[in-house]
Design a protein around this motif. Structure first.
Motif, PDB file in Angstrom:
ATOM      1  N   SER B  56       0.819  -1.220   0.000  1.00  9.98           N
ATOM      2  CA  SER B  56       0.000   0.000   0.000  1.00  9.98           C
ATOM      3  C   SER B  56       0.856   1.275   0.000  1.00  9.98           C
ATOM      4  O   SER B  56       0.324   2.368  -0.092  1.00  9.98           O
ATOM      5  CB  SER B  56      -0.927   0.000   1.221  1.00  9.98           C
ATOM      6  OG  SER B  56      -0.151  -0.023   2.400  1.00  9.98           O
ATOM      7  N   LEU B  68      -6.479   0.430  -0.297  1.00 12.74           N
ATOM      8  CA  LEU B  68      -6.729  -0.296   0.948  1.00 12.74           C
ATOM      9  C   LEU B  68      -7.414  -1.641   0.649  1.00 12.74           C
ATOM     10  O   LEU B  68      -7.178  -2.639   1.333  1.00 12.74           O
ATOM     11  CB  LEU B  68      -7.594   0.573   1.857  1.00 12.74           C
ATOM     12  CG  LEU B  68      -7.484   0.398   3.365  1.00 12.74           C
ATOM     13  CD1 LEU B  68      -6.063   0.227   3.829  1.00 12.74           C
ATOM     14  CD2 LEU B  68      -8.138   1.578   4.075  1.00 12.74           C
ATOM     15  N   TRP B  71      -4.775  -3.968  -0.435  1.00 13.96           N
ATOM     16  CA  TRP B  71      -4.000  -4.378   0.738  1.00 13.96           C
ATOM     17  C   TRP B  71      -4.717  -5.508   1.479  1.00 13.96           C
ATOM     18  O   TRP B  71      -4.115  -6.503   1.875  1.00 13.96           O
ATOM     19  CB  TRP B  71      -3.774  -3.181   1.667  1.00 13.96           C
ATOM     20  CG  TRP B  71      -3.058  -3.576   2.921  1.00 13.96           C
ATOM     21  CD1 TRP B  71      -1.732  -3.853   3.050  1.00 13.96           C
ATOM     22  CD2 TRP B  71      -3.644  -3.808   4.200  1.00 13.96           C
ATOM     23  NE1 TRP B  71      -1.460  -4.240   4.346  1.00 13.96           N
ATOM     24  CE2 TRP B  71      -2.617  -4.219   5.072  1.00 13.96           C
ATOM     25  CE3 TRP B  71      -4.938  -3.701   4.698  1.00 13.96           C
ATOM     26  CZ2 TRP B  71      -2.844  -4.522   6.407  1.00 13.96           C
ATOM     27  CZ3 TRP B  71      -5.174  -4.010   6.029  1.00 13.96           C
ATOM     28  CH2 TRP B  71      -4.127  -4.401   6.872  1.00 13.96           C
ATOM     29  N   GLU B  75      -3.365  -9.291   2.140  1.00 13.43           N
ATOM     30  CA  GLU B  75      -3.331  -9.912   3.465  1.00 13.43           C
ATOM     31  C   GLU B  75      -4.046 -11.265   3.460  1.00 13.43           C
ATOM     32  O   GLU B  75      -3.568 -12.238   4.038  1.00 13.43           O
ATOM     33  CB  GLU B  75      -3.977  -8.986   4.486  1.00 13.43           C
ATOM     34  CG  GLU B  75      -3.147  -7.767   4.828  1.00 13.43           C
ATOM     35  CD  GLU B  75      -2.051  -8.098   5.837  1.00 13.43           C
ATOM     36  OE1 GLU B  75      -0.881  -7.926   5.470  1.00 13.43           O
ATOM     37  OE2 GLU B  75      -2.360  -8.553   6.949  1.00 13.43           O
ATOM     38  N   PHE B  93       3.564  -1.659  10.018  1.00 14.64           N
ATOM     39  CA  PHE B  93       2.138  -1.471  10.291  1.00 14.64           C
ATOM     40  C   PHE B  93       1.871  -0.453  11.400  1.00 14.64           C
ATOM     41  O   PHE B  93       0.788   0.108  11.465  1.00 14.64           O
ATOM     42  CB  PHE B  93       1.483  -2.810  10.670  1.00 14.64           C
ATOM     43  CG  PHE B  93       1.432  -3.807   9.548  1.00 14.64           C
ATOM     44  CD1 PHE B  93       1.322  -3.374   8.224  1.00 14.64           C
ATOM     45  CD2 PHE B  93       1.482  -5.168   9.790  1.00 14.64           C
ATOM     46  CE1 PHE B  93       1.269  -4.286   7.169  1.00 14.64           C
ATOM     47  CE2 PHE B  93       1.426  -6.087   8.746  1.00 14.64           C
ATOM     48  CZ  PHE B  93       1.335  -5.650   7.442  1.00 14.64           C
ATOM     49  N   PRO B  97       2.589   4.163   9.465  1.00 17.99           N
ATOM     50  CA  PRO B  97       1.444   5.071   9.288  1.00 17.99           C
ATOM     51  C   PRO B  97       1.658   6.399  10.020  1.00 17.99           C
ATOM     52  O   PRO B  97       1.216   7.456   9.551  1.00 17.99           O
ATOM     53  CB  PRO B  97       0.271   4.296   9.901  1.00 17.99           C
ATOM     54  CG  PRO B  97       0.682   2.855   9.839  1.00 17.99           C
ATOM     55  CD  PRO B  97       2.180   2.850   9.992  1.00 17.99           C
ATOM     56  N   SER B 242      -3.596   2.394  14.808  1.00 17.71           N
ATOM     57  CA  SER B 242      -3.210   1.364  13.840  1.00 17.71           C
ATOM     58  C   SER B 242      -3.068   0.013  14.518  1.00 17.71           C
ATOM     59  O   SER B 242      -3.417  -1.021  13.966  1.00 17.71           O
ATOM     60  CB  SER B 242      -1.866   1.725  13.196  1.00 17.71           C
ATOM     61  OG  SER B 242      -1.931   2.984  12.589  1.00 17.71           O
ATOM     62  N   THR B 247      -4.765  -2.180  10.586  1.00 15.70           N
ATOM     63  CA  THR B 247      -3.492  -2.409   9.918  1.00 15.70           C
ATOM     64  C   THR B 247      -2.708  -3.551  10.555  1.00 15.70           C
ATOM     65  O   THR B 247      -2.085  -4.329   9.862  1.00 15.70           O
ATOM     66  CB  THR B 247      -2.637  -1.128   9.882  1.00 15.70           C
ATOM     67  OG1 THR B 247      -2.614  -0.562  11.181  1.00 15.70           O
ATOM     68  CG2 THR B 247      -3.219  -0.134   8.918  1.00 15.70           C
ATOM     69  N   SER B 250      -5.448  -7.613  10.111  1.00 15.74           N
ATOM     70  CA  SER B 250      -6.406  -7.657   9.012  1.00 15.74           C
ATOM     71  C   SER B 250      -7.191  -8.964   9.110  1.00 15.74           C
ATOM     72  O   SER B 250      -6.724  -9.931   9.717  1.00 15.74           O
ATOM     73  CB  SER B 250      -5.676  -7.592   7.688  1.00 15.74           C
ATOM     74  OG  SER B 250      -4.980  -8.797   7.485  1.00 15.74           O
TER      75      SER B 250
END
Lengths: 339, 377
Positions: B56, B68, B71, B75, B93, B97, B242, B247, B250
């Protein structure tokens, strides 16, 4: 990928929410406890004026032609207001079936005019919700195999019973019914689809009921003081309410996804509907318990309104398949159990 | 409403699946041991070389500018392929961010490419002996060096993979007169700096996955600060958002575990009692419910919203789901469950879930106070 209601869907839902906030306050639900027919007729007339009766009927047959994704949020609103009416059974389960069978046109016309309420007898008819105020009863033959093979005149086929939730106007189906059964001309697929609509619609109502119970409880624990502070400032109370919100927030998306699967005719629709109902039944039951506990003794009375919503949960969480039964359906879909 | 992926997204899935099938390594040792960590870092470098490490992120930092949604797809495929846990996760992760949000362009250029390439390996310096759930009780301090930069002193602990990482991000008190969440600053520290001592110790599973990090008058430059002096709490909250939410965890991870649980049950056949079958189905349903919840959440983010306190809902749900999934698998395994196998390992790891990233007790307080408006204690 976009998992949210559209602007139109939200507007429709908000319109119904607003109407029900004004027209279906707890006082009306309470009135339905003593005279379910009168309360139901006056409210149904107002909802019919909005087109709700024909919401799921194709436009060619005089309805609004809405999809499950449009109607299911409205049923959540019906649950939120504890509407004392078989909206689910009449508008979402029966109306599209009557529209499939040309022989049922007179009944469909009456339904669209708001003159006909329908109840569903699901499992051997031990209790038919709204059977005491409905005009017609759809009788199912084996739940998972689909619904609604016969239509009966409710007046002669049912005898009123006393439910824990008086506003549900429950009746018992007489056996054998004293009237002729009239089979609807439906395909197997149409009957199965009707069953899925009932399951998902009931799940939506339960999510709505849970949302009201949780909101009322959150408001109450902010106001109610003990030991000189709001009881909602205690962690034990906070954690109960947090658990209630968790249960609802993870059930609601499953209900909406099941509606999508109905609209798209997804192969997974049976599994998705079953999962939605299992989650919604458990969430609503859980929130009802939390609501009672966090209110304390005042909720253990019938003078206070909370019981109107809690009893609707206890009355309806096992119709259209209990959580355990629905998980059995999921087990079959996952290959863990033979059908 | 549209619960389908576009052709481009499906093509992305196919591409990821093919690459993972051909490249996922088998039989690595635990990433929480020195030897296993080195093996995992090798894997991270292969991911980076094929541009799958940080899909991402912008291309200039080694990513693919993936949405997203893509992403999430990656995952899903990553965990479905049985690929190893990401030992770079606290960097890519959690810290990344925050660097994207608060870092200067110079900081972003200096930090992100090396992080993506697994050249710099980041650990999180949040907890201290006296500051666990109560992060605002942070006592480690930073004072200005008259010659420039800052001098850091204090102790961090329960630092995941601290003994193997090269860098640490953490909170330090820059205003000695301040209390609680005021006067904190977010620092980035190289663990090979003079004055840093790292001592690894065993976690519950017996691996040396934890460390204490002692800092004694450690010098860092001014650009070791992320987001401004005294802004640490606000910057840290971005990282914890996060960590609790999407993130770090997931849905692909739990869906894959649920699928493995179903396979285990099918392999056991008639040994599965009705009660156990019901628990398996509940665990599968909950993994699916988590996935659906996150689809709604990503839609909100795509519309410009921010999950905010809702990430506490994620945190409680995935952490408790993870324990149920693994505990159910152990019951399926029966007496053999005690052996040091993947389900027991997964169970021990899952037990940490309700503790790290803010205990679930704290998360339930946040849910009640911020989402339901209950009064603060």
């Amino acid at each position: 990928m976009r998992f949210a209601l559209s602007e139109d869907q939200r507007a429709l839902r908000d319109g119904v929410r607003e109407l029900l906030a004004g027209e279906c306050p707890p006082a009306l639900v309470r009135a339905a406890w003593t005279d379910p027919a009168a309360a139901a007729r006056s409210l149904w007339a107002k909802l019919t004026a909005l087109g709700i009766a024909g919401a799921a009927v194709p436009t060619a047959r005089g309805g609004l032609g809405l999809a499950a994704c449009d109607v299911v949020p409205l049923l959540e609103e019906a649950g939120r207001a504890a509407v004392p009416l078989p909206i689910l059974e009449t508008a979402f389960v029966a109306a599209p079936l009557l529209a499939q069978d040309a022989g049922a046109t007179p009944a469909l016309e009456r339904l669209l005019a708001g003159e006909l309420l329908v109840a569903c007898a699901l499992d051997g008819a031990t209790g038919v919700p709204y059977g005491a105020i409905a005009d017609l009863v759809l009788v199912s033959a084996g739940a998972a195999d689909g619904l609604a093979v016969h239509v009966l005149d409710a007046g002669s086929a049912c005898r009123p019973e006393r439910s824990i939730d008086h506003a549900r106007a429950v009746a018992r189906l007489l056996t054998p019914p004293s009237v002729d059964r009239r089979p609807l001309a439906l395909t197997h697929g149409e009957r199965v689809a009707a069953w899925h609509r009932g399951v998902v619609g009931c799940a939506a109502e339960l999510v709505g009921l849970g949302r009201t119970l949780l909101a009322r409880t959150a408001a109450y624990v902010k106001e109610r003081h003990q030991f000189g502070v709001p009881v909602g400032s205690f962690q034990a109370v906070k954690h109960h309410l947090a658990d209630g919100l968790l249960a609802l927030e993870f059930a609601a998306p499953a209900v909406l996804r099941a509606a999508w699967s109905i609209d798209r005719g997804c192969a997974s629709v049976g599994r998705d509907a079953a999962m939605a109902k299992a989650l919604a039944s458990e969430a609503a039951e859980r929130v009802a318990r939390i609501a009672l506990q966090c209110h304390g003794a005042i909720a253990y009375t019938t003078e206070y309104d909370l019981h109107l919503f809690a009893k609707r949960v206890w009355a309806s969480s096992r119709t259209w398949g209990s959580a355990e039964w629905q998980r059995g359906r999921v087990a079959v879909a996952l290959g863990l159990q033979l059908d | 409403m549209d619960l389908t992926y576009t052709e481009t997204e499906q093509a992305f899935r196919t591409q990821a699946r093919k690459w993972l099938q051909a490249n996922v390594p088998r039989g690595l040792r635990s990433g929480d041991t020195a030897e296993g960590f080195a093996q995992h870092v090798e894997w991270e470098k292969r991911l980076f070389d094929a541009r799958w490490a940080v899909v991402s992120w912008p291309e200039r930092y080694g990513g693919r500018d993936a949405s997203l949604w893509e992403w999430l797809i990656f995952e899903e495929e990553y965990y479905r392929a049985g690929a190893p846990p990401r030992v770079t996760q606290n960097g890519i992760f959690l810290l990344a961010p925050t660097v994207f949000e608060y870092g200067t362009p110079q900081q972003q250029d200096a930090i992100l490419p090396r992080m993506a390439a697994a050249e710099d390996l980041w650990c999180q310096g949040w907890s201290e002996p006296g500051a666990g759930s109560d992060l605002a009780a942070t006592a480690s301090r930073a004072v200005r060096d008259p010659a420039g930069g800052w001098r850091l002193t204090g102790q961090k602990t329960w630092t995941t993979r601290g003994a193997f990482c090269t860098h640490l991000f953490g909170l330090f008190r820059t205003d000695p007169a301040s209390e609680r969440h005021r006067g904190l600053t977010y620092f980035l520290v190289a663990l090979d700096a003079d004055g840093v001592t790292v001592r690894g110790f065993e976690r519950l599973d017996g691996d040396e996955g934890f460390a204490e990090v002692f800092l004694e008058d450690v010098h860092v430059a001014d650009d070791a600060i992320l987001g401004g002096v005294g802004e640490g709490w606000r910057v840290a909250m971005s990282t914890t958002g996060s960590e609790r939410g999407l993130t770090l965890r997931s849905p692909g991870r739990f869906m894959s575990a649920a699928e493995r649980l179903i396979e285990l049950a099918q392999a056991r056949g008639s040994d599965v009692t009705p009660l156990l079958r019901d628990r398996i189905v509940q665990a599968w349903i909950d993994a699916e419910a988590y996935q659906l919840f996150t689809l709604g959440q990503v839609t909100k983010i795509a519309d410009g919203g921010s999950p905010g306190a809702e990430s506490s809902l994620n945190k409680v749900f995935w952490s408790e789901l993870d324990i149920r999934l693994h505990a159910t698998a152990l019951d399926l395994l029966g007496a053999g469950a005690e052996l040091d196998g993947p389900w027991m390992r997964g169970f021990l790891f899952a037990l940490a879930g309700p503790i790290y990233a803010g205990t679930n007790e704290i998360q339930r307080n946040i849910i009640a106070e911020r989402l339901l408006g209950l009064p603060r204690t």
